[in-house]
Design an enzyme around this catalytic site. Structure first.
Site, PDB file in Angstrom:
ATOM      1  N   HIS A  33       0.828  -1.212   0.000  1.00  0.00           N
ATOM      2  CA  HIS A  33       0.000   0.000   0.000  1.00  0.00           C
ATOM      3  C   HIS A  33       0.863   1.263   0.000  1.00  0.00           C
ATOM      4  O   HIS A  33       0.559   2.230  -0.711  1.00  0.00           O
ATOM      5  CB  HIS A  33      -0.895   0.031   1.245  1.00  0.00           C
ATOM      6  CG  HIS A  33      -1.913  -1.055   1.313  1.00  0.00           C
ATOM      7  ND1 HIS A  33      -1.844  -2.065   2.241  1.00  0.00           N
ATOM      8  CD2 HIS A  33      -3.030  -1.284   0.582  1.00  0.00           C
ATOM      9  CE1 HIS A  33      -2.879  -2.869   2.084  1.00  0.00           C
ATOM     10  NE2 HIS A  33      -3.612  -2.430   1.084  1.00  0.00           N
ATOM     11  N   LYS A 146      -1.614  -6.313  -8.460  1.00  0.00           N
ATOM     12  CA  LYS A 146      -1.893  -7.573  -7.774  1.00  0.00           C
ATOM     13  C   LYS A 146      -3.354  -7.964  -7.954  1.00  0.00           C
ATOM     14  O   LYS A 146      -3.673  -9.132  -8.143  1.00  0.00           O
ATOM     15  CB  LYS A 146      -1.554  -7.475  -6.291  1.00  0.00           C
ATOM     16  CG  LYS A 146      -1.883  -8.756  -5.539  1.00  0.00           C
ATOM     17  CD  LYS A 146      -1.525  -8.666  -4.086  1.00  0.00           C
ATOM     18  CE  LYS A 146      -2.006  -9.902  -3.360  1.00  0.00           C
ATOM     19  NZ  LYS A 146      -3.481  -9.983  -3.291  1.00  0.00           N
TER      20      LYS A 146
END
Length: 277
Positions: A33, A146
């Site tokens: 993140h 992802k």
């Protein structure tokens, strides 16, 4: 960094900003993140992050209630990344009334792969992303590769609704042993964590086979799934698809850029990953 939960306060805070870079998350932040925050800063300023565990994208037997919520730790991490605003609404802030209007992706993209095994998932994703985009009104938004199918769907939705937001794709961040970073990795037992890198290794094997000229895609998929199953995994899919539309390629599609995607359960934890070919 300002932490804001109200949509109106968020709009007031961002009024006049026309280069906002936005990173939506569900919290429990890890290095993956944080890499999105850094990439966002390269494409716009200020950087705005959101943390919201979106009930609409969880199925009835999924992990909404136990999904890790670590807001205080997340705030500390975002402060170190010099994020300008964290939008952290409650469920009541985001959905003060039942969300009767939803955004449904087309079946050929939204009901395959993840959409097949998680019915309604992408409707929940598209609905919350559309609402967050409306609240933040960013110039750019960053999504990780992802979640490859999610990235494609969000990008297509943004284009088809003519949203004034560029979607930036971020590379997957991996641990030193190859495991893609994920908030759900924390569910793995010590033994499962040691086994988990086999998902990426299996995808790497498929990738190398295709690059070496193997065009029997169906057999490569079957063999890869069987290999994981023999090690105790429960694979949902391993699929070689065209990057442009996630359609299965024909053997004669020699020039089409491909991606191999996978989802499999290891114990009670469902992991996803992909590799571009």
């Amino acid at each position: 960094m300002k932490v804001i939960s109200s949509i109106q306060e968020l709009r007031d805070q961002l009024r006049g900003q026309n280069r906002t870079a936005f990173v939506p998350t569900m919290g429990n932040l890890h290095e993956g993140h944080l890499s999105l925050m850094r990439l966002a800063r390269q494409h716009g300023d200020p950087v705005v992050a959101s943390i919201f565990v979106n009930r609409l994208q969880f199925g009835p037997n999924e992990d909404f209630d136990k999904y890790p919520r670590t807001l205080e730790a997340d705030i500390e991490k975002l402060q170190k990344e010099n994020v300008y605003v964290l939008f952290a609404p409650t469920e009541r802030d985001m959905y003060p009334q039942p969300q009767e209007y939803r955004v449904h992706p087309p079946h050929d993209l939204g009901d395959i792969l993840e959409g097949e095994f998680r019915p309604g998932f992408f409707t929940g994703v598209c609905t919350v992303v559309m609402k967050l985009m409306s609240c933040v009104q960013p110039r750019v938004a960053v999504f990780g590769k992802k979640d490859y199918q999610q990235l494609m769907i969000v990008r297509a939705m943004t284009e088809q609704f003519a949203l004034p937001t560029d979607i930036v794709a971020a590379e997957t961040v991996r641990d030193t042993d190859g495991l893609a970073l994920s908030s759900r990795n924390r569910y793995l037992t010590q033994t499962e964590r040691a086994e988990a890198p086999m998902l990426a290794a299996t995808l790497q094997g498929v990738r190398q086979a295709v690059l070496s000229g193997n065009r029997d895609f169906a057999k490569l998929e079957r063999d890869a799934m069987a290999s994981l199953a023999a090690r105790g995994w429960k694979p949902d899919y391993i699929a070689i698809r065209k990057r442009s539309n996630l359609i299965a390629p024909a053997a004669q599609d020699l020039d089409a850029p491909l991606v191999v995607l996978a989802a499999a359960k290891l114990g009670a934890t469902r992991l996803i990953d992909n590799l571009e070919i």
